[in-house]
Design an enzyme around this catalytic site. Structure first.
Site, PDB file in Angstrom:
ATOM      1  N   SER A   1       0.822  -1.220   0.000  1.00 43.18           N
ATOM      2  CA  SER A   1       0.000   0.000   0.000  1.00 43.18           C
ATOM      3  C   SER A   1       0.847   1.257   0.000  1.00 43.18           C
ATOM      4  O   SER A   1       1.999   1.256   0.424  1.00 43.18           O
ATOM      5  CB  SER A   1      -0.898   0.035   1.231  1.00 43.18           C
ATOM      6  OG  SER A   1      -1.794  -1.029   1.201  1.00 43.18           O
TER       7      SER A   1
ATOM      8  N   GLU B   1      -5.074 -12.442   1.171  1.00 48.27           N
ATOM      9  CA  GLU B   1      -5.249 -11.549   2.311  1.00 48.27           C
ATOM     10  C   GLU B   1      -6.717 -11.435   2.690  1.00 48.27           C
ATOM     11  O   GLU B   1      -7.080 -11.485   3.854  1.00 48.27           O
ATOM     12  CB  GLU B   1      -4.683 -10.165   1.995  1.00 48.27           C
ATOM     13  CG  GLU B   1      -4.800  -9.220   3.189  1.00 48.27           C
ATOM     14  CD  GLU B   1      -4.221  -7.844   2.909  1.00 48.27           C
ATOM     15  OE1 GLU B   1      -3.715  -7.233   3.851  1.00 48.27           O
ATOM     16  OE2 GLU B   1      -4.285  -7.372   1.751  1.00 48.27           O
TER      17      GLU B   1
END
Lengths: 423, 372
Positions: A137, A256
């Site tokens: 991210s 995830e």
């Protein structure tokens, strides 16, 4: 319908139970956590205990259940993993350090790394000697992860020239104690968003990497920002072709979303116990109809998630792929955790302002969950993204038109947000 | 483990779904809405021929001796197919009550014609606006002669028999009354969901036969309600999925501002929430089906959990289905209101969610220590 194991499943369960009995302490009650019994809660101690436990697992053949045996795993079926998980959930077990590497980085290496790299990196990942993190991210690329901006530039024209990484990543768990990481960067800003990305694994001790913890609203620091200043990465550490990084990343992201699972914190049993303890309008709160109605609602959600999981497990047990029903788990449980935390405080009334576990009912866990649950509604897919996924992938509704469709990445409007610097 | 229906039960589902799609659904529900009260009679006979009425009835009484799971599968499909026939009242409530409490002679006499569809049966509990509790039931039975007024009674204007709850012996008692006999006057009453008709049935010295021991009426009803709650929950869950499907179909097909309305997050997030509610209900229904079929000690809790979840899911899916259809959803021509009506009639018919939430929490308070 029946809930009994097949003969093979029962045998596997007994084997798992026997190993856990010999190597871990059973929980005193179902909601007891490792953190609550840990005396030395320093990071170094947590990492040490997790590595130790992983090493024992590996020595006895219980490491990386889903990995093939050749890399140090056990080669279990999906239902065996579920059974092991059911059994392990009844024990106090060190956790939180090795999982990201084994769950996300390992499978990527198996698919994209060379034979030599697999032989070098997978066995120490399985034993817990080497820890891996995931560095994806960015501040300006959250749900729209493919909008990431960390630059990957080739140092020269040779086919196997090194890559230079420059940029800043965020929300990396365990960056401080990790030996290696997997990351994704923009190698070409002149093509469409998803097409200009390339995937690498990196040595966390590479010069130019600096790590800083991020303090969350709960006060704890589970995540880091990771800054890359001219970090040199050999081309051999590229996973997948240049420009194919998104495809590589997608596989880990699906892992995830599956692995985030249910939100921690006080759940139905704790709010039920609290309602039986406190008073409301001079009567036990449990006698209040509004309280009872809320309890019924949360019980239905809690049981609904548990029974939904059972349906998926049942499909696994038959050797089938589970349906899409598990996609609701995090969406339902994160909001439920936040609602229960808030209502728990309401039930405690004026004393709910206290966080001291010795002075407030529920050991301060409602107050803690109130501050942690907002992050649960965001991590691993926000509520909004999960609703999009259910609507588009399960209910087959059309996706929203995208303003960045067909544009080169460098042409995409960015707005005035943090991290807005062109590639 | 196998927390799912068997291939044979799935076959029954396929059969039921295609039969109901061909013979039932909105067209039949609409005939009843338009006042054709006999419109469901043929369907009921066909269902009897398919063996559905006798699904849970032992073979010695003309049934198929299947367990509760087959009934659950059928109930889900009845909900999906908007089945109007009195099959729910008969198979979820009245026949199980006869099986549970009827004498051997009563079972021999009535079950075979009930299973065959030659006779129909309902259950008469409510007496007007006050909720059905021992304080509010005044119908009397003196020397087996029944006097009192019951309403609403599901399918009461057309059923041949009724199991009537009377206020005697403290705990109440059930009596089996032939509704075509002297001393019984019945009239249709306007109902929110005319595809599930309701009646007012007045008894004035009608001949009845006691079913079960005197004084155990309310206890029997509670037991039957736990059983029926699972089946109603399956029917509601089936209805919720049908309304969700209709809403998704429309959201894909209907365009506004140049694109399908289902592409707007304001619409697709609503549909995702409907899916979540319907999925939670389905999973809780499955657990309740297991509890029903094994007569597990968890049945009261599992039944209440399924019932509360399914009521919420059907209410939500039926309401939001209209919302997604916009103005057209509020018209008589579009089928949305059929689910919307059915959602409400199913939500209240064995006690509303206010009642079932209370039952749920009470079951939690009394569950054994290790179950927590």
């Amino acid at each position: 319908m029946d809930f009994s194991d097949t003969t093979e499943e029962a045998a596997f369960r007994m084997e798992a139970r026997a190993w856990l009995d010999a190597n871990a302490t059973p929980k005193a009650h179902p909601n007891q956590t490792w953190a609550s019994v840990l005396e030395d809660k320093t990071r170094d101690n947590i990492v040490r205990l997790c590595k130790e436990f992983q090493s024992r697992r590996h020595a006895d053949g219980w490491a990386c259940l889903h990995w093939p045996k050749e890399y140090g795993g056990r080669g279990c079926t999906a239902i065996e993993r579920v059974i092991y998980g059911q059994e392990e959930s009844r024990y106090i077990v060190p956790r939180g350090v090795v999982e990201i590497g084994q769950g996300m980085a390992g499978p990527i290496l198996m698919k994209y790394a060379t034979a030599d790299q697999k032989a070098r990196y997978l066995p120490p990942m399985a034993t817990g000697e080497e820890i891996w993190c995931q560095i994806f991210s960015e501040a300006s690329a959250g749900s729209d992860l493919a909008g990431l901006r960390m630059a990957a530039t080739k140092d020269g024209d040779a086919d196997d020239a090194d890559w230079i990484l420059d940029g800043e990543k965020i929300w990396t768990s365990g960056a401080h104690y990790s030996d290696f990481g997997i990351t994704i960067a923009r190698s070409d800003g002149a093509v469409a968003k998803h097409k200009g990305l390339t995937f690498f694994f990196i040595d966390m001790k590479s010069p130019g990497i600096s790590i800083a913890p991020i303090r969350q609203i709960s006060g704890s620091s589970h995540f880091n920002s990771v800054r890359f200043d001219n970090v040199r990465v050999p081309d051999a550490q590229r996973l997948g072709a240049v420009g194919e990084g998104w495809k590589v990343a997608l596989a880990t992201l699906m892992n995830e979303r599956v692995s985030v699972g249910e939100a921690p914190g006080p759940d139905f049993e704790q709010i039920f116990a609290l309602a039986q303890t406190v008073e409301l309008n001079d009567r036990p709160a449990i006698e209040n109809q509004m309280v009872r109605s809320k309890l019924a609602h949360w019980y239905c959600e809690t049981a609904g998630l548990k029974n939904t999981r059972m349906r998926s497990v049942s499909a696994l047990s038959r050797g089938e792929t589970p349906g899409p029903e598990n996609s609701i788990t995090k969406l339902v449980s994160a909001t439920k955790a936040q609602d229960i935390a808030r209502f728990g405080a309401d039930l405690m009334d004026q004393c709910a302002v206290i966080t001291d576990p010795d002075l407030v009912l529920g050991d301060g866990r409602f107050q803690q969950s109130y501050m942690q649950s907002p992050a649960m509604r965001i991590a691993g897919g926000t509520d909004e993204i999960l609703r999009n996924i259910i609507a588009e992938h399960v209910l087959k509704l059309p996706s929203e038109p995208r303003a960045d469709k067909g544009l080169a990445f460098s042409e995409i409007p960015t707005g005035n947000v943090a991290g807005e610097t062109g590639p | 483990m196998n927390f799912d229906f068997s291939p044979e039960q799935e076959l029954l589902r396929d059969q039921a779904r295609s039969f109901l799609a061909a013979n039932c659904g909105a067209p039949l529900a609409r005939k009843l809405l338009d006042g054709n009260v006999a419109a469901g009679d043929d369907l009921y006979r066909q269902m009897a021929e398919l063996g559905w009425i006798g699904t849970g009835v032992p073979e010695e009484y003309g049934g198929f001796g299947a367990g509760g799971l087959e009934l659950c599968v059928l109930a889900e499909e009845l909900g999906r197919g908007l089945a109007p026939a009195p099959i729910a009242t008969a198979t979820y409530l009245a026949i199980p009550l006869l099986l549970l409490a009827g004498s051997e002679a009563q079972k021999r006499k009535y079950l075979t014609p009930l299973v065959g569809g030659e006779l129909t049966v309902t259950i008469a509990v409510n007496e007007g606006p006050r909720n059905a509790t021992p304080r509010n039931v005044a119908t009397m039975a003196e020397n087996n002669l029944i006097t009192g007024v019951k309403y609403p009674v599901a399918d009461g204007a057309r059923a041949d028999l009724a199991l009537v709850l009377c206020a005697d012996q403290g705990g109440g008692s059930f009596y089996l009354v032939a509704l075509n006999e002297p001393g019984v006057v019945r009239e249709d009453i306007p109902a929110q969901d005319p595809s599930r008709p309701q009646a007012k049935v007045s008894f004035d010295g009608a001949q009845g036969k006691a079913v079960g021991k005197p004084g155990e009426g309310w206890a029997l009803l509670a037991k039957i309600y736990d059983h029926a709650a699972v089946l109603y929950a399956f029917e509601q869950m089936g209805g919720a999925h049908a309304a969700l499907d209709q809403a998704c179909d429309y959201a894909r097909a209907r365009f506004a501002f140049g694109r399908a309305i289902g592409s707007y997050q304001g619409v697709k997030h609503k549909l995702a929430d409907m899916y979540v509610a319907a999925t939670l209900a389905k999973s809780n229904c499955y657990y309740a089906a297991w509890a029903l079929s094994t007569d597990a000690a968890e049945l009261p809790l599992a039944a209440a959990t399924a019932r509360v979840s399914a009521t919420k899911a059907f209410d939500m899916c039926a309401s939001e289905n209209i919302q997604i259809h916009g103005g057209m959803g509020c018209t008589w021509e579009v089928d949305c209101h059929l689910y919307y009506r059915r959602a409400r009639s199913l939500a209240v018919n064995i006690g509303s969610n206010l009642v079932w939430e209370e039952k749920l929490v009470r079951a939690l308070e009394t569950r054994p220590e290790e179950a927590a």
